[in-house]
Design an enzyme around this catalytic site. Structure first.
Site, short mmCIF file in Angstrom:
data_model
loop_
_atom_site.label_atom_id
_atom_site.label_comp_id
_atom_site.label_asym_id
_atom_site.label_seq_id
_atom_site.Cartn_x
_atom_site.Cartn_y
_atom_site.Cartn_z
N ARG A 58 0.81 -1.01 -0.01
CA ARG A 58 -0.02 -0.10 -0.19
C ARG A 58 0.81 1.20 -0.01
NH1 ARG A 58 -3.56 -1.73 4.48
NH2 ARG A 58 -2.57 -3.66 4.51
N GLU A 95 1.37 -4.86 13.49
CA GLU A 95 0.53 -5.03 14.55
C GLU A 95 -0.08 -6.53 14.65
OE1 GLU A 95 -2.89 -2.52 13.40
OE2 GLU A 95 -3.77 -2.93 15.46
P1 AMP Z 1 2.80 -1.02 11.75
O1 AMP Z 1 4.09 -1.33 11.19
O2 AMP Z 1 2.45 -1.47 12.98
O3 AMP Z 1 3.08 0.67 11.95
O4 AMP Z 1 1.64 -1.25 10.73
C1 AMP Z 1 1.68 -0.54 9.60
C2 AMP Z 1 1.06 -1.28 8.32
O5 AMP Z 1 0.38 -2.23 8.53
C3 AMP Z 1 0.68 -0.51 7.32
O6 AMP Z 1 1.39 -0.27 6.20
C4 AMP Z 1 -0.68 -1.09 7.09
O7 AMP Z 1 -0.83 -1.22 5.54
C5 AMP Z 1 -0.73 -2.11 7.83
N1 AMP Z 1 -1.90 -2.07 8.95
C6 AMP Z 1 -1.50 -2.25 10.26
N2 AMP Z 1 -2.55 -1.80 11.04
C7 AMP Z 1 -3.68 -1.81 10.20
C8 AMP Z 1 -4.94 -1.50 10.44
N3 AMP Z 1 -5.66 -1.37 11.40
N4 AMP Z 1 -5.85 -1.25 9.17
C9 AMP Z 1 -5.22 -1.12 7.94
N5 AMP Z 1 -3.82 -1.39 7.73
C10 AMP Z 1 -3.19 -1.72 9.00
#
Ligand code: AMP
Length: 170
Positions: A58, A95
């Site tokens: 994305r 996450e």
């Molecule tokens: P993080 O590494 O925890 O900051 O997660 C970021 C990545 O995980 C982003 O590039 C999102 O595409 C995906 N992501 C994490 N949590 C969500 C969520 N609640 N909804 C949509 N995409 C998420």
């Protein structure tokens, strides 16, 4: 324009307890999409950025649009085994799970200033991995820009001291 109107919340995807922020309504609306690119690009002076970086998948959707508006090139960060030339690799936590990312070793020249763009900032693990990859190339991170920030997960703090900008905060 209220970009929030183009983000759809999907409860319990991809597993129970996750509130998934679905950006596909935003992607399919040309005015909302163009507004998103402009709102991110407007935060930066084109003289302070040499390259825009985005992580699979994305990050590609927003990074390329922002790169075009800033008049810069785009560097993809990809899942392991996808990039054909020599790569640097970095593991990170999501996450919901763990993974690794790769960058071409010659994608960033030493000293080039890089703007990281992604769809969503959650824990910041993905962005931290991207920053480590930029460091391995001896590039300089000038900022991290996100369409969506999930503030409670404190990704902004995890990315300190790098400047973080987001368009929508939950
Ligand atoms: P993080 O590494 O925890 O900051 O997660 C970021 C990545 O995980 C982003 O590039 C999102 O595409 C995906 N992501 C994490 N949590 C969500 C969520 N609640 N909804 C949509 N995409 C998420």
């Amino acid at each position: 324009m209220h970009l929030e109107d183009y983000i759809r919340n999907i409860p319990d995807f991809p597993k129970p307890g996750i509130q998934f922020k679905d950006i596909t309504p935003l992607l399919r609306d040309p005015e909302a999409l163009a507004h998103t690119y402009r709102a991110i690009a407007n935060q930066y002076d084109e003289s302070e950025v040499d390259l825009v970086l985005g992580a699979e998948s994305r990050g590609f959707l927003f990074g390329v649009g922002v790169a075009l508006l800033l008049g810069k090139g785009f560097v993809p960060i990809r899942k392991p085994g996808k990039l054909p030339a020599a790569t640097h690799k970095q593991s990170y936590e999501l996450e919901y799970g763990t993974d690794s990312l790769e960058i071409h070793q010659d994608a960033i020249r030493p000293g080039q200033r890089v703007l990281l763009v992604d769809d969503l900032l959650a824990t910041g693990g993905t962005a931290q991995a991207a920053i480590e990859l930029v460091k391995k190339c001896d590039g300089i991170i000038v900022g991290c820009a996100f369409v969506i920030e999930l503030s409670a997960l404190q990704g902004r703090q995890a990315l300190s001291p790098y400047p973080v900008h987001s368009l929508i905060k939950y």
